[in-house]
Design a protein around this motif. Structure first.
Motif, PDB file in Angstrom:
ATOM      1  N   LEU A 115     -14.248  -5.394  14.761  1.00  0.00           N
ATOM      2  CA  LEU A 115     -13.076  -5.074  15.577  1.00  0.00           C
ATOM      3  C   LEU A 115     -11.843  -5.841  15.106  1.00  0.00           C
ATOM      4  CD1 LEU A 115     -14.661  -4.924  19.144  1.00  0.00           C
ATOM      5  CD2 LEU A 115     -13.616  -3.015  17.903  1.00  0.00           C
ATOM      6  N   GLU A 116     -12.036  -7.122  14.778  1.00  0.00           N
ATOM      7  CA  GLU A 116     -10.894  -7.913  14.316  1.00  0.00           C
ATOM      8  C   GLU A 116     -10.382  -7.408  12.972  1.00  0.00           C
ATOM      9  OE1 GLU A 116      -9.480 -12.495  13.290  1.00  0.00           O
ATOM     10  OE2 GLU A 116     -11.554 -12.120  13.909  1.00  0.00           O
ATOM     11  N   ILE A 117     -11.264  -7.163  12.048  1.00  0.00           N
ATOM     12  CA  ILE A 117     -10.852  -6.727  10.711  1.00  0.00           C
ATOM     13  C   ILE A 117     -10.129  -5.387  10.762  1.00  0.00           C
ATOM     14  CG2 ILE A 117     -11.729  -5.916   8.480  1.00  0.00           C
ATOM     15  CD1 ILE A 117     -13.963  -8.087   8.846  1.00  0.00           C
ATOM     16  N   THR A 118     -10.696  -4.421  11.480  1.00  0.00           N
ATOM     17  CA  THR A 118     -10.113  -3.085  11.481  1.00  0.00           C
ATOM     18  C   THR A 118      -8.791  -3.005  12.239  1.00  0.00           C
ATOM     19  OG1 THR A 118     -11.504  -2.478  13.389  1.00  0.00           O
ATOM     20  CG2 THR A 118     -12.331  -1.925  11.181  1.00  0.00           C
ATOM     21  N   SER A 119      -8.519  -3.974  13.114  1.00  0.00           N
ATOM     22  CA  SER A 119      -7.229  -3.982  13.820  1.00  0.00           C
ATOM     23  C   SER A 119      -6.190  -4.832  13.107  1.00  0.00           C
ATOM     24  CB  SER A 119      -7.403  -4.461  15.262  1.00  0.00           C
ATOM     25  OG  SER A 119      -7.870  -5.793  15.302  1.00  0.00           O
ATOM     26  N   ARG A 120      -6.618  -5.921  12.472  1.00  0.00           N
ATOM     27  CA  ARG A 120      -5.657  -6.854  11.870  1.00  0.00           C
ATOM     28  C   ARG A 120      -5.179  -6.429  10.483  1.00  0.00           C
ATOM     29  NH1 ARG A 120      -6.965 -12.873  11.679  1.00  0.00           N
ATOM     30  NH2 ARG A 120      -4.741 -12.892  11.150  1.00  0.00           N
ATOM     31  N   ILE A 121      -5.853  -5.473   9.853  1.00  0.00           N
ATOM     32  CA  ILE A 121      -5.396  -5.061   8.521  1.00  0.00           C
ATOM     33  C   ILE A 121      -3.943  -4.583   8.540  1.00  0.00           C
ATOM     34  CG2 ILE A 121      -7.664  -4.514   7.551  1.00  0.00           C
ATOM     35  CD1 ILE A 121      -7.120  -1.569   8.225  1.00  0.00           C
ATOM     36  N   PHE A 122      -3.480  -4.088   9.678  1.00  0.00           N
ATOM     37  CA  PHE A 122      -2.108  -3.585   9.741  1.00  0.00           C
ATOM     38  C   PHE A 122      -1.079  -4.708   9.623  1.00  0.00           C
ATOM     39  CE2 PHE A 122      -4.700  -0.366  11.793  1.00  0.00           C
ATOM     40  CZ  PHE A 122      -4.279   0.779  11.124  1.00  0.00           C
ATOM     41  N   GLU A 123      -1.505  -5.930   9.964  1.00  0.00           N
ATOM     42  CA  GLU A 123      -0.594  -7.061   9.831  1.00  0.00           C
ATOM     43  C   GLU A 123      -0.199  -7.296   8.370  1.00  0.00           C
ATOM     44  OE1 GLU A 123      -2.370 -10.533  11.480  1.00  0.00           O
ATOM     45  OE2 GLU A 123      -2.983  -9.536  13.336  1.00  0.00           O
ATOM     46  N   VAL A 124      -1.078  -6.911   7.446  1.00  0.00           N
ATOM     47  CA  VAL A 124      -0.839  -7.201   6.034  1.00  0.00           C
ATOM     48  C   VAL A 124      -0.648  -5.947   5.190  1.00  0.00           C
ATOM     49  CG1 VAL A 124      -1.878  -9.483   5.983  1.00  0.00           C
ATOM     50  CG2 VAL A 124      -3.352  -7.472   5.806  1.00  0.00           C
ATOM     51  N   THR A 125      -0.562  -4.810   5.844  1.00  0.00           N
ATOM     52  CA  THR A 125      -0.231  -3.587   5.109  1.00  0.00           C
ATOM     53  C   THR A 125       1.180  -3.113   5.440  1.00  0.00           C
ATOM     54  OG1 THR A 125      -1.357  -2.304   6.834  1.00  0.00           O
ATOM     55  CG2 THR A 125      -2.602  -2.775   4.818  1.00  0.00           C
ATOM     56  N   GLY A 126       1.649  -3.416   6.646  1.00  0.00           N
ATOM     57  CA  GLY A 126       3.028  -3.095   6.990  1.00  0.00           C
ATOM     58  C   GLY A 126       3.181  -1.832   7.797  1.00  0.00           C
TER      59      GLY A 126
END
Length: 408
Positions: free
Chosen positions: A348-359
């Motif tokens: 859950l953390e990985i699939t939601s936080r990826i947007f922080e580093v993709t923009g």
């Protein structure tokens, strides 16, 4: 999706060891990844995807080599599920459930029954589905025939993963007037078995998990798994269905998370722009971007290592099914519960936080990055993770072991 297969899948011998099968799964995953986002949007019945699993040989992974199967163990099966789920969480789930239901004959059947089922499944590359949702009322099983030699299953289930793409379906019900639970495997095109197109959820959209009506599906008594002369001899091994399916869950959660991280990293390398006030020419040089990828990768590797360890522990139980004690089963379930909690939180953390580093631009519908979170969020609601943590906590504090149920 493209149905063109690499030539070596059909012209070369099947893999003979775990690394070979995991490599084969990676090849299949690469094919699935090409149009995964588009197929998720379309939500069409995954006939081509299941054909891919069959033609690559992955559906026969656990089957006997003598009949065309892969002859592999559960730890390998779990790794294969994880690999497929990197590209497509739905297909990873379908394959994991297939392995469970293919193994169900061995779980509860007599030796003659499971040897027959496993041989036929491997020879014919059957794909298994199951109509065994425990939250619904049990199917009613009635005896019919002059000598009461036929069982008739009737009822309805809200979920039936695999449904229309399966060759055979596992049914489970209670014999009328008794407390006897009966499993049986029937052709998915059996008269009285009707799959409904009502699976319309935000994630795992291609799992064919809609409802099913079972209206007088007839099965010979001799096909009732584990029964001899209408009598069932229980074993502790019969209760391993929950730990097995929970480890399936763990691995396609982690596969989805790994796929999200890999897809996001590719996006960051090729498309993410550095922050205009950050002082860096490339996004990959931004310290906070580097930190997030390091943090998420460490959490993924931690969860994968734990999952692999628990899978190896489980295999020792499968290696000697008649020797399993209630104590060993219970302690294993506690470990599975802990691994499930860790995998759920990491995914859950990985699939939601990826947007922080993709923009911001990565949220475009065409990119499809949201499917990873939607898939994990949808299936991790299968059974509350708080109750998994409770199993672990009670055991730590009081030594209590989980009582075998449909969820523990």
């Amino acid at each position: 999706m493209s149905t063109t297969l690499p030539a070596d899948w059909t012209t070369l011998p099947a893999p003979t060891d775990a690394p070979g099968w995991i490599a084969r799964a990676a090849e299949v995953s690469a094919v699935l990844a090409v149009d995964a986002a588009a197929r998720d949007k379309a939500g069409a019945t995954p006939y081509a995807e299941v054909r891919l699993l069959k033609e690559s040989g992955l559906v026969t992974l656990l089957g006997p080599v003598a009949h065309g199967g892969g002859g592999q163990d559960w730890p390998t099966a779990y790794r294969v599920v994880r690999e497929i789920a990197k590209a497509d969480g739905s297909i990873g789930q379908l394959l994991g459930y297939h392995y469970l239901w293919n193994w169900a004959a061995r779980l509860v059947g007599t030796r003659a029954q499971w040897e027959h089922v496993e041989a036929e499944a491997a020879r014919n590359r059957w794909f298994f589905g199951g109509a065994v949702n425990p939250r619904d009322d049990d199917l009613v099983v009635r005896e019919e025939g002059e000598d009461a030699d036929t069982l008739v299953f009737t009822g309805r289930k809200s979920f039936s993963t695999g449904s229309k793409v399966s060759d055979v379906t596992v049914l489970e019900g209670v014999l009328e007037g008794t407390d006897k639970h009966i499993f049986a495997i029937v052709p998915s095109d059996s008269e009285g078995l009707a799959f409904h197109d009502d699976w319309d959820n935000i994630g795992q959209r291609l799992t064919e998990s809609g409802s099913v009506t079972i209206d007088g599906v007839r099965v010979p008594w001799a096909s009732a798994a584990g029964y001899t002369d209408k009598t069932f001899a229980p074993r502790v091994y019969n209760t391993l269905n929950v730990p097995v399916i929970q480890i399936v869950f763990i691995n396609f959660y982690l596969g989805i998370a790994a796929g999200a991280l890999e897809t996001a990293a590719t996006y960051t390398r090729t498309k993410t722009r550095p922050w205009l006030h950050g002082g860096h020419e490339r996004a990959v040089d931004e310290p906070y971007v580097i930190d997030v990828y390091g943090d998420l990768t460490a959490k993924l590797w931690q969860a994968e290592a734990f999952a692999d360890r628990v899978a190896e522990e489980a295999q020792r139980l499968h290696d000697d099914p008649d020797a399993i004690t209630e104590d060993a089963r219970g302690k294993h379930e506690v470990r599975v519960a802990a691994a499930k909690a860790v995998a759920t939180e990491a995914a859950l953390e990985i699939t939601s936080r990826i947007f922080e580093v993709t923009g911001a631009r990565s949220t475009a519908s065409a990119e499809g990055l949201d499917r990873f979170w939607r898939n994990v969020r949808t299936h991790t609601l299968h059974d509350p993770i708080a109750y998994k943590r409770r199993e672990v906590g009670r055991h730590v504090l009081t030594g209590e072991l989980p009582e075998p149920t449909w969820y523990s």
